[in-house]
Scaffold this motif. Structure first.
Motif, PDB file in Angstrom:
ATOM      1  N   SER A  29       0.488  -1.574  -0.104  1.00  0.00           N
ATOM      2  CA  SER A  29       0.266   0.068   0.213  1.00  0.00           C
ATOM      3  C   SER A  29       0.771   1.338   0.093  1.00  0.00           C
ATOM      4  O   SER A  29       1.636   1.467   0.721  1.00  0.00           O
ATOM      5  CB  SER A  29      -0.802  -0.173   1.137  1.00  0.00           C
ATOM      6  OG  SER A  29      -1.812   0.845   1.144  1.00  0.00           O
ATOM      7  N   TYR A  30       0.277   2.334  -0.789  1.00  0.00           N
ATOM      8  CA  TYR A  30       1.133   3.395  -0.444  1.00  0.00           C
ATOM      9  C   TYR A  30       0.138   4.180   0.515  1.00  0.00           C
ATOM     10  O   TYR A  30       1.358   4.994   1.346  1.00  0.00           O
ATOM     11  CB  TYR A  30       0.605   4.194  -1.431  1.00  0.00           C
ATOM     12  CG  TYR A  30       0.816   3.788  -3.093  1.00  0.00           C
ATOM     13  CD1 TYR A  30       2.650   4.025  -3.520  1.00  0.00           C
ATOM     14  CD2 TYR A  30       0.200   3.569  -4.359  1.00  0.00           C
ATOM     15  CE1 TYR A  30       2.570   4.168  -4.442  1.00  0.00           C
ATOM     16  CE2 TYR A  30       0.718   2.481  -5.159  1.00  0.00           C
ATOM     17  CZ  TYR A  30       1.578   3.592  -5.452  1.00  0.00           C
ATOM     18  OH  TYR A  30       2.195   2.340  -6.496  1.00  0.00           O
ATOM     19  N   PHE A  31      -0.537   4.175   1.648  1.00  0.00           N
ATOM     20  CA  PHE A  31      -0.495   4.320   2.478  1.00  0.00           C
ATOM     21  C   PHE A  31      -0.630   3.607   3.956  1.00  0.00           C
ATOM     22  O   PHE A  31      -0.184   2.547   4.179  1.00  0.00           O
ATOM     23  CB  PHE A  31      -2.282   4.325   2.772  1.00  0.00           C
ATOM     24  CG  PHE A  31      -2.913   5.026   1.160  1.00  0.00           C
ATOM     25  CD1 PHE A  31      -2.569   7.407   1.638  1.00  0.00           C
ATOM     26  CD2 PHE A  31      -3.172   5.378   0.142  1.00  0.00           C
ATOM     27  CE1 PHE A  31      -3.334   8.024   0.042  1.00  0.00           C
ATOM     28  CE2 PHE A  31      -3.766   5.882  -0.737  1.00  0.00           C
ATOM     29  CZ  PHE A  31      -3.902   7.434  -0.591  1.00  0.00           C
ATOM     30  N   ASP A  32      -0.505   4.101   5.111  1.00  0.00           N
ATOM     31  CA  ASP A  32      -0.125   3.838   6.251  1.00  0.00           C
ATOM     32  C   ASP A  32      -1.256   3.405   7.238  1.00  0.00           C
ATOM     33  O   ASP A  32      -2.345   3.823   6.437  1.00  0.00           O
ATOM     34  CB  ASP A  32       0.321   5.083   7.545  1.00  0.00           C
ATOM     35  CG  ASP A  32       2.046   6.198   7.098  1.00  0.00           C
ATOM     36  OD1 ASP A  32       1.904   5.041   6.599  1.00  0.00           O
ATOM     37  OD2 ASP A  32       1.300   6.649   8.095  1.00  0.00           O
ATOM     38  N   GLN A  33      -1.130   2.534   7.073  1.00  0.00           N
ATOM     39  CA  GLN A  33      -2.144   1.189   7.975  1.00  0.00           C
ATOM     40  C   GLN A  33      -2.429   1.150   9.606  1.00  0.00           C
ATOM     41  O   GLN A  33      -0.895   1.126  10.375  1.00  0.00           O
ATOM     42  CB  GLN A  33      -2.005  -0.368   7.392  1.00  0.00           C
ATOM     43  CG  GLN A  33      -0.983  -0.980   6.576  1.00  0.00           C
ATOM     44  CD  GLN A  33      -2.807  -0.264   5.719  1.00  0.00           C
ATOM     45  OE1 GLN A  33      -3.723  -0.568   5.625  1.00  0.00           O
ATOM     46  NE2 GLN A  33      -2.478  -0.062   4.402  1.00  0.00           N
ATOM     47  N   ASP A  47      -6.756   1.549   6.188  1.00  0.00           N
ATOM     48  CA  ASP A  47      -5.806   1.796   5.786  1.00  0.00           C
ATOM     49  C   ASP A  47      -6.153   4.103   5.299  1.00  0.00           C
ATOM     50  O   ASP A  47      -7.655   3.813   5.029  1.00  0.00           O
ATOM     51  CB  ASP A  47      -6.256   1.135   4.338  1.00  0.00           C
ATOM     52  CG  ASP A  47      -5.302   1.748   2.936  1.00  0.00           C
ATOM     53  OD1 ASP A  47      -4.775   3.033   3.671  1.00  0.00           O
ATOM     54  OD2 ASP A  47      -4.723   0.442   2.362  1.00  0.00           O
ATOM     55  N   GLU A  48      -5.119   4.249   5.511  1.00  0.00           N
ATOM     56  CA  GLU A  48      -5.498   5.696   5.456  1.00  0.00           C
ATOM     57  C   GLU A  48      -5.753   5.955   4.377  1.00  0.00           C
ATOM     58  O   GLU A  48      -6.926   6.929   4.750  1.00  0.00           O
ATOM     59  CB  GLU A  48      -4.170   6.447   6.356  1.00  0.00           C
ATOM     60  CG  GLU A  48      -4.398   7.235   6.798  1.00  0.00           C
ATOM     61  CD  GLU A  48      -2.990   8.466   6.307  1.00  0.00           C
ATOM     62  OE1 GLU A  48      -2.185   9.194   6.205  1.00  0.00           O
ATOM     63  OE2 GLU A  48      -2.549   7.887   7.792  1.00  0.00           O
ATOM     64  N   GLY A  49      -5.947   5.288   3.542  1.00  0.00           N
ATOM     65  CA  GLY A  49      -6.317   5.769   2.589  1.00  0.00           C
ATOM     66  C   GLY A  49      -6.963   5.758   1.586  1.00  0.00           C
ATOM     67  O   GLY A  49      -8.451   6.608   0.974  1.00  0.00           O
ATOM     68  N   ASP A  50      -8.214   4.408   2.862  1.00  0.00           N
ATOM     69  CA  ASP A  50      -9.529   5.045   2.453  1.00  0.00           C
ATOM     70  C   ASP A  50     -10.092   5.605   3.132  1.00  0.00           C
ATOM     71  O   ASP A  50     -11.771   5.513   2.876  1.00  0.00           O
ATOM     72  CB  ASP A  50     -10.414   3.088   3.097  1.00  0.00           C
ATOM     73  CG  ASP A  50      -9.204   2.243   2.201  1.00  0.00           C
ATOM     74  OD1 ASP A  50      -9.186   2.235   1.684  1.00  0.00           O
ATOM     75  OD2 ASP A  50      -9.446   0.617   2.847  1.00  0.00           O
ATOM     76  N   GLY A  52      -9.571   9.650   3.901  1.00  0.00           N
ATOM     77  CA  GLY A  52      -8.879  10.421   3.792  1.00  0.00           C
ATOM     78  C   GLY A  52      -8.303  11.426   5.234  1.00  0.00           C
ATOM     79  O   GLY A  52      -7.333  10.312   5.354  1.00  0.00           O
ATOM     80  N   GLY A  68       3.025   2.838   5.012  1.00  0.00           N
ATOM     81  CA  GLY A  68       2.596   2.186   3.408  1.00  0.00           C
ATOM     82  C   GLY A  68       4.101   1.591   2.897  1.00  0.00           C
ATOM     83  O   GLY A  68       5.648   2.158   3.313  1.00  0.00           O
ATOM     84  N   ASP A  72       5.068   6.032  -4.631  1.00  0.00           N
ATOM     85  CA  ASP A  72       5.170   6.516  -6.025  1.00  0.00           C
ATOM     86  C   ASP A  72       5.679   7.745  -6.574  1.00  0.00           C
ATOM     87  O   ASP A  72       6.105   8.582  -7.291  1.00  0.00           O
ATOM     88  CB  ASP A  72       3.515   7.115  -6.084  1.00  0.00           C
ATOM     89  CG  ASP A  72       2.828   8.408  -5.354  1.00  0.00           C
ATOM     90  OD1 ASP A  72       4.188   8.464  -4.612  1.00  0.00           O
ATOM     91  OD2 ASP A  72       2.014   8.554  -5.519  1.00  0.00           O
TER      92      ASP A  72
END
Length: 74
Positions: A29-33, A47-50, A52, A68, A72
């Motif tokens: 993942s690109y985002f922190d969990q 998932d932080e990306g879920d 915002g 993450g 990118d």
């Protein structure tokens, strides 16, 4: 000698299961969990990306963060 009650053992198992889930998900993942806790010793990995921007209530419940693993920037 420390005696761990069934409730404490279950809470520990739930915590380590959520941490393992967050670590596994973070690698792809690109985002922190984040692992969040509630007052009943239940844990959930998000998932932080879920979400915002996390609300302050969610931030206050974070007990563990796995960074993450994907980058990118080229």
């Amino acid at each position: 000698m420390t005696i761990i009650t069934t409730t404490a053992a279950a809470a520990n198992a739930a915590y380590f299961a959520a941490v393992a889930n967050a670590e596994r998900r973070a690698r792809g993942s690109y985002f922190d969990q984040h692992v969040l806790a509630d007052e009943d010793h239940r844990y959930i990995a998000i998932d932080e990306g879920d979400y915002g921007a996390l609300s302050q209530v969610m931030i206050d419940r974070i007990v563990y963060t796995a960074q993450g693993g994907l980058i990118d920037e080229y």
